[in-house]
Design a protein around this motif. Structure first.
Motif, mmCIF file in Angstrom:
data_model
loop_
_atom_site.group_PDB
_atom_site.id
_atom_site.type_symbol
_atom_site.label_atom_id
_atom_site.label_comp_id
_atom_site.label_asym_id
_atom_site.label_seq_id
_atom_site.Cartn_x
_atom_site.Cartn_y
_atom_site.Cartn_z
ATOM 1 N N VAL A 233 -7.107 -0.307 -6.242
ATOM 2 C CA VAL A 233 -7.954 0.129 -5.131
ATOM 3 C C VAL A 233 -7.422 1.426 -4.530
ATOM 4 N N THR A 234 -8.324 2.359 -4.295
ATOM 5 C CA THR A 234 -8.024 3.572 -3.542
ATOM 6 C C THR A 234 -8.964 3.608 -2.345
ATOM 7 N N LEU A 235 -8.381 3.817 -1.175
ATOM 8 C CA LEU A 235 -9.173 3.916 0.048
ATOM 9 C C LEU A 235 -9.014 5.300 0.670
ATOM 10 N N THR A 236 -10.125 5.888 1.036
ATOM 11 C CA THR A 236 -10.164 7.151 1.748
ATOM 12 C C THR A 236 -11.496 7.228 2.479
ATOM 13 N N THR A 237 -11.559 8.006 3.518
ATOM 14 C CA THR A 237 -12.816 8.220 4.229
ATOM 15 C C THR A 237 -13.249 9.643 3.924
ATOM 16 N N HIS A 238 -14.177 9.770 2.995
ATOM 17 C CA HIS A 238 -14.595 11.086 2.526
ATOM 18 C C HIS A 238 -15.120 11.962 3.659
ATOM 19 N N ASP A 239 -15.916 11.367 4.549
ATOM 20 C CA ASP A 239 -16.479 12.146 5.664
ATOM 21 C C ASP A 239 -15.399 12.703 6.586
ATOM 22 N N ALA A 240 -14.261 11.993 6.666
ATOM 23 C CA ALA A 240 -13.167 12.431 7.541
ATOM 24 C C ALA A 240 -12.176 13.323 6.798
ATOM 25 N N GLY A 241 -12.264 13.349 5.480
ATOM 26 C CA GLY A 241 -11.341 14.166 4.696
ATOM 27 C C GLY A 241 -9.950 13.571 4.582
ATOM 28 N N GLY A 242 -9.846 12.254 4.665
ATOM 29 C CA GLY A 242 -8.538 11.599 4.541
ATOM 30 C C GLY A 242 -8.606 10.148 4.966
ATOM 31 N N VAL A 243 -7.451 9.570 5.213
ATOM 32 C CA VAL A 243 -7.343 8.165 5.608
ATOM 33 C C VAL A 243 -7.720 8.023 7.079
ATOM 34 N N TRP B 272 0.841 -1.186 0.000
ATOM 35 C CA TRP B 272 0.000 0.000 0.000
ATOM 36 C C TRP B 272 0.880 1.240 0.000
ATOM 37 N N GLN B 273 0.431 2.274 -0.687
ATOM 38 C CA GLN B 273 1.202 3.516 -0.749
ATOM 39 C C GLN B 273 0.274 4.720 -0.641
ATOM 40 N N LYS B 274 0.847 5.839 -0.283
ATOM 41 C CA LYS B 274 0.083 7.086 -0.212
ATOM 42 C C LYS B 274 -0.357 7.467 -1.619
ATOM 43 N N LYS B 275 -1.549 7.994 -1.705
ATOM 44 C CA LYS B 275 -2.042 8.565 -2.960
ATOM 45 C C LYS B 275 -2.468 9.982 -2.621
ATOM 46 N N GLY B 276 -1.581 10.905 -2.885
ATOM 47 C CA GLY B 276 -1.824 12.268 -2.439
ATOM 48 C C GLY B 276 -1.741 12.328 -0.927
ATOM 49 N N ASN B 277 -2.439 13.262 -0.337
ATOM 50 C CA ASN B 277 -2.426 13.405 1.116
ATOM 51 C C ASN B 277 -3.675 12.826 1.789
ATOM 52 N N LYS B 278 -4.619 12.311 0.983
ATOM 53 C CA LYS B 278 -5.896 11.922 1.565
ATOM 54 C C LYS B 278 -6.345 10.502 1.237
ATOM 55 N N ALA B 279 -5.450 9.678 0.683
ATOM 56 C CA ALA B 279 -5.863 8.328 0.302
ATOM 57 C C ALA B 279 -4.667 7.384 0.292
#
Length: 101
Positions: free
Chosen positions: A68-78, A19-26
């Protein structure tokens, strides 16, 4: 649910294979299976978990590859939800959870 701090996100990523960072929010990972049937079967298992946890991945599938990209939209990031989902994905993917060469 709150987004993890950069420090906590990076620490969690250090314990996830591939797994790796995708930008600052995923976070992002590419899974490669033996064939489409394996890829789709895995996606079905993940979809059931996503419904049960009300946390859905962003993904893209072509034949035996699932990105796959994972982020929590409601939280504004991972968030911890993303880390738990990543662990579930790795566990259920088996050999495909390894980083492709």
């Amino acid at each position: 649910m709150q987004a993890l701090t950069k420090k906590d996100r990076d620490a969690a990523l250090a314990n996830l294979s591939g797994w790796q960072k995708k930008g600052n929010k995923a976070i992002y990972k590419k899974f490669v299976f033996n064939n489409f049937n394996e890829a789709f079967g895995w996606m079905t298992r993940v979809a059931l978990e996503a419904e049960a946890t009300d946390h859905h991945p962003e993904w893209f599938n072509v034949y035996k590859t699932v990105e796959v990209t994972l982020t929590t939209h409601d939280a504004g990031g991972v968030s911890l939800l993303d880390i738990k989902m990543a662990k579930f994905m790795d566990k259920t993917a088996g050999r495909a959870g390894r980083v492709p060469k």
